[in-house]
Write an enzyme that holds these catalytic residues in place. Structure first.
Site, PDB file in Angstrom:
ATOM      1  N   HIS A  97       0.843  -1.197   0.000  1.00 25.75           N
ATOM      2  CA  HIS A  97       0.000   0.000   0.000  1.00 25.75           C
ATOM      3  C   HIS A  97       0.877   1.245   0.000  1.00 25.75           C
ATOM      4  O   HIS A  97       2.100   1.166   0.158  1.00 25.75           O
ATOM      5  CB  HIS A  97      -0.915   0.037   1.235  1.00 25.75           C
ATOM      6  CG  HIS A  97      -0.188   0.160   2.539  1.00 25.75           C
ATOM      7  ND1 HIS A  97       0.521  -0.874   3.107  1.00 25.75           N
ATOM      8  CD2 HIS A  97      -0.039   1.218   3.384  1.00 25.75           C
ATOM      9  CE1 HIS A  97       1.056  -0.477   4.254  1.00 25.75           C
ATOM     10  NE2 HIS A  97       0.742   0.787   4.444  1.00 25.75           N
ATOM     11  N   ASP A  99       0.437   5.131   2.025  1.00 25.06           N
ATOM     12  CA  ASP A  99      -0.444   5.725   3.024  1.00 25.06           C
ATOM     13  C   ASP A  99      -1.279   6.871   2.442  1.00 25.06           C
ATOM     14  O   ASP A  99      -0.753   7.724   1.729  1.00 25.06           O
ATOM     15  CB  ASP A  99       0.376   6.264   4.207  1.00 25.06           C
ATOM     16  CG  ASP A  99       1.260   5.179   4.820  1.00 25.06           C
ATOM     17  OD1 ASP A  99       0.850   4.006   4.809  1.00 25.06           O
ATOM     18  OD2 ASP A  99       2.359   5.518   5.302  1.00 25.06           O
ATOM     19  N   HIS A 254       4.828   0.241   0.192  1.00 19.84           N
ATOM     20  CA  HIS A 254       5.509  -0.535   1.236  1.00 19.84           C
ATOM     21  C   HIS A 254       4.575  -1.582   1.824  1.00 19.84           C
ATOM     22  O   HIS A 254       3.356  -1.477   1.692  1.00 19.84           O
ATOM     23  CB  HIS A 254       6.043   0.373   2.350  1.00 19.84           C
ATOM     24  CG  HIS A 254       4.986   1.172   3.070  1.00 19.84           C
ATOM     25  ND1 HIS A 254       4.463   2.328   2.555  1.00 19.84           N
ATOM     26  CD2 HIS A 254       4.359   0.974   4.255  1.00 19.84           C
ATOM     27  CE1 HIS A 254       3.565   2.815   3.382  1.00 19.84           C
ATOM     28  NE2 HIS A 254       3.468   2.018   4.429  1.00 19.84           N
ATOM     29  N   ARG A 269       4.766   6.015  13.961  1.00 21.15           N
ATOM     30  CA  ARG A 269       4.711   6.632  12.628  1.00 21.15           C
ATOM     31  C   ARG A 269       4.124   8.035  12.694  1.00 21.15           C
ATOM     32  O   ARG A 269       3.082   8.242  13.315  1.00 21.15           O
ATOM     33  CB  ARG A 269       3.854   5.775  11.697  1.00 21.15           C
ATOM     34  CG  ARG A 269       3.981   6.194  10.240  1.00 21.15           C
ATOM     35  CD  ARG A 269       3.134   5.328   9.340  1.00 21.15           C
ATOM     36  NE  ARG A 269       1.856   5.954   9.085  1.00 21.15           N
ATOM     37  CZ  ARG A 269       0.834   5.350   8.489  1.00 21.15           C
ATOM     38  NH1 ARG A 269       0.934   4.082   8.118  1.00 21.15           N
ATOM     39  NH2 ARG A 269      -0.287   5.983   8.281  1.00 21.15           N
TER      40      ARG A 269
HETATM   41  C1  SIN Z   1       3.033   1.007   7.740  1.00 25.51           C
HETATM   42  O1  SIN Z   1       2.422   0.392   6.880  1.00 25.51           O
HETATM   43  O2  SIN Z   1       2.979   2.227   7.826  1.00 25.51           O
HETATM   44  C2  SIN Z   1       3.870   0.235   8.738  1.00 25.51           C
HETATM   45  C3  SIN Z   1       5.079  -0.370   8.194  1.00 25.51           C
HETATM   46  C4  SIN Z   1       5.806  -1.186   9.237  1.00 25.51           C
HETATM   47  O3  SIN Z   1       5.326  -1.324  10.374  1.00 25.51           O
HETATM   48  O4  SIN Z   1       6.867  -1.688   8.930  1.00 25.51           O
END
Ligand code: SIN
Length: 281
Positions: A97, A99, A254, A269
């Protein structure tokens, strides 16, 4: 001495020689910003930053875009806490995905700080949408020019969505997802920082190509999604204590690997506000 930028195979660059616990000089920040625009994802190692320093570094880039669906840090609402407990099966972000593409003004990027890691596993894989675009056949590039795609959050975060149900209290705000108006963005964008073209569809939130018959739209998206995850456009980042990743949501995808059952992983995050996206020309 300034920052040293080491390119990684596939996507991304490691930045060496900066300490994010203090304010970067104008020169250092400029070097880091240029590497971020060029590579789409930058990694830092051996950092030791508090939540306040995480927030201060984020604010240097852009206003903070608080995620409505993730769990907020109890003292710092700017930080989303992404946790998988030792007794939980599902992780957060465990499929490809980018964000916030479901927002009318998609987020610029995210800064992820490792706070607790499993003894092994829990890597995050990133893919370059610059490289994915560049590698398309010329007739596909012509086909995509001028197309726009619809992005939604309802099927992920809305009422009854399997993703939210499987993650219980770690994902919330189903009402907000139900009321979110689907967004429409160009399929190929001109990246606002680098001026390069990038593919801007993703397999989590992009639901159809605007104005295209459904079957044709699904076939085209499936072809693009398969292309975007070719291994030569990607890099698997192995987290260590003190690691920080900062990715651009407009030029990368990612996913977080879920291969560490029985161990706890906690990541912090911060998501940064972006701008309206212009088509690739
Ligand atoms: C995310 O998708 O923002 C998290 C990625 C992660 O926890 O490695």
């Amino acid at each position: 001495m300034g920052a040293q930028v080491n390119s990684l195979p596939g996507v991304g660059a490691e930045i060496v020689g900066v300490n994010l616990a203090r304010e970067l000089s104008t020169e250092e920040f400029g070097q880091v910003r240029a590497a971020y625009a060029e590579h789409g994802i930058i990694f830092f190692r051996d950092q030791s930053i508090s939540e306040e320093q995480h927030i201060a570094f984020a604010r240097r880039w852009a206003p903070i875009d608080i995620n409505r669906f993730l769990t907020a840090h109890p003292k710092h609402p700017e930080i989303a806490v992404l946790t998988k407990e030792a007794d939980q099966q599902e992780n957060i972000g465990g499929a490809w995905h980018t964000d916030h593409s479901y927002d009318q003004i998609p987020a610029m990027g995210s800064i992820l700080v490792a706070r607790e890691l499993p003894p092994a596993g829990g890597n995050t894989v990133f893919a370059s949408m610059y490289r994915a675009y560049e590698a398309l056949a010329e007739d596909m590039k012509r086909r995509l020019a001028g197309l726009r795609a619809v992005h939604s959050a309802r099927h992920i975060f809305g009422k009854g969505a399997e993703y939210g149900k499987a993650r219980g209290g770690r994902i919330g705000n189903a009402d907000a997802a139900e009321h979110l108006v689907d967004s429409v963005h160009p399929v190929v964008i001109t990246h606002p920082l680098s001026g390069k073209k990038a593919l801007y569809v993703n397999s989590a939130y992009t639901i159809r190509i605007e104005g295209m018959p459904e079957a044709e739209s699904q076939n085209l998206l499936a072809e693009l999604f398969a292309h975007c995850v070719r291994p030569e456009f990607s890099h698997e980042f192995v987290w260590r204590p003190g690691s920080i990743a900062m990715w651009d949501n407009r030029s990368t995808w990612h996913w977080a690997k879920n291969d560490y059952h029985g161990h706890r992983r906690e990541m912090h995050r911060i998501t940064l506000a972006g701008e309206a996206l212009s088509p690739g020309e």
